[in-house]
Design an enzyme around this catalytic site. Sequence first.
Site, PDB file in Angstrom:
ATOM      1  CD  GLU A   1      -2.156   1.410   2.882  1.00 37.99           C
ATOM      2  OE1 GLU A   1      -2.445   2.552   3.274  1.00 37.99           O
ATOM      3  OE2 GLU A   1      -2.186   0.403   3.615  1.00 37.99           O
TER       4      GLU A   1
ATOM      5  CG  ASP B   1       0.164   7.099  -1.378  1.00 39.86           C
ATOM      6  OD1 ASP B   1      -0.910   7.550  -1.799  1.00 39.86           O
ATOM      7  OD2 ASP B   1       1.010   7.798  -0.775  1.00 39.86           O
TER       8      ASP B   1
ATOM      9  CG  ASP C   1      -5.703   1.310   3.126  1.00 44.30           C
ATOM     10  OD1 ASP C   1      -5.540   2.469   2.702  1.00 44.30           O
ATOM     11  OD2 ASP C   1      -5.914   1.044   4.327  1.00 44.30           O
TER      12      ASP C   1
ATOM     13  CD  GLU D   1      -3.284   4.233  -1.508  1.00 47.29           C
ATOM     14  OE1 GLU D   1      -3.550   5.444  -1.610  1.00 47.29           O
ATOM     15  OE2 GLU D   1      -2.894   3.712  -0.435  1.00 47.29           O
TER      16      GLU D   1
END
EC number: 3.1.26.3
Length: 228
Positions: free
Chosen positions: A45, A49, A118, A121
């Site tokens: 995650e 991002d 989450d 990502e």
Amino acid sequence: MKLSRELADFEDRLGHQFKTPDLLVRALTHSSISSKTRPDNQRLEFLGDRVLGLVMAEALFEADRQASEGQLAPRFNALVRKEACAEVARQIDIGVVLKLGRSEMMSGGRRKEALLADAMEAVIAAVYQDAGFEAAKVVVKTLWGDRVERVDEDSRDSKTALQEWAQARGQKPPTYTEIARSGPDHAPIFTIEVMLSSGETATAEAPSKRQAEQTAAKDLLSTLETSK
């Protein structure tokens, strides 16, 4: 490792076939079911991002070469925020394939915005690790679709815009009131009413108060601008 039919179908929705399927499994594994032999998706995650951020920054930079940093920043934030990631996650039904612990499943984890965002990502990071940045960029740009082109609408902070509208006309700031709350504790729906001191109102429902307030403000602004 051979993927289940369910995960193979998810690969089709995602638009990427994994050379290393373990990466996909890890990206979909929530901490509620992780163990020493089954790592969760939190590290992915973190990486995803950053990959998403670079893809979106580059896309915005190329889409409008005259835009200033001040114009690009809110557009960028609108494209990478949790709400946008969760929206894309729902689009490809990530919730169906999330690997969750029993307690998280019982509390509606497959529908929770934070978990969906989450996981989205983490899946982006898994594609990046599996096939590199260009592959990840193709997946992200395909899934985000025309959001880059219509981002000005999405990046507008409706609460701020409505407050500015009111102040420009000598009014007090708008007030927001929670008038109803429905659904189970783990997946509530909030109904928010926004009211101007001049009496105009609008209501909206959403899974979070913040989102409901933004939607109510947006709806009221739309009504005010239409009635000019």
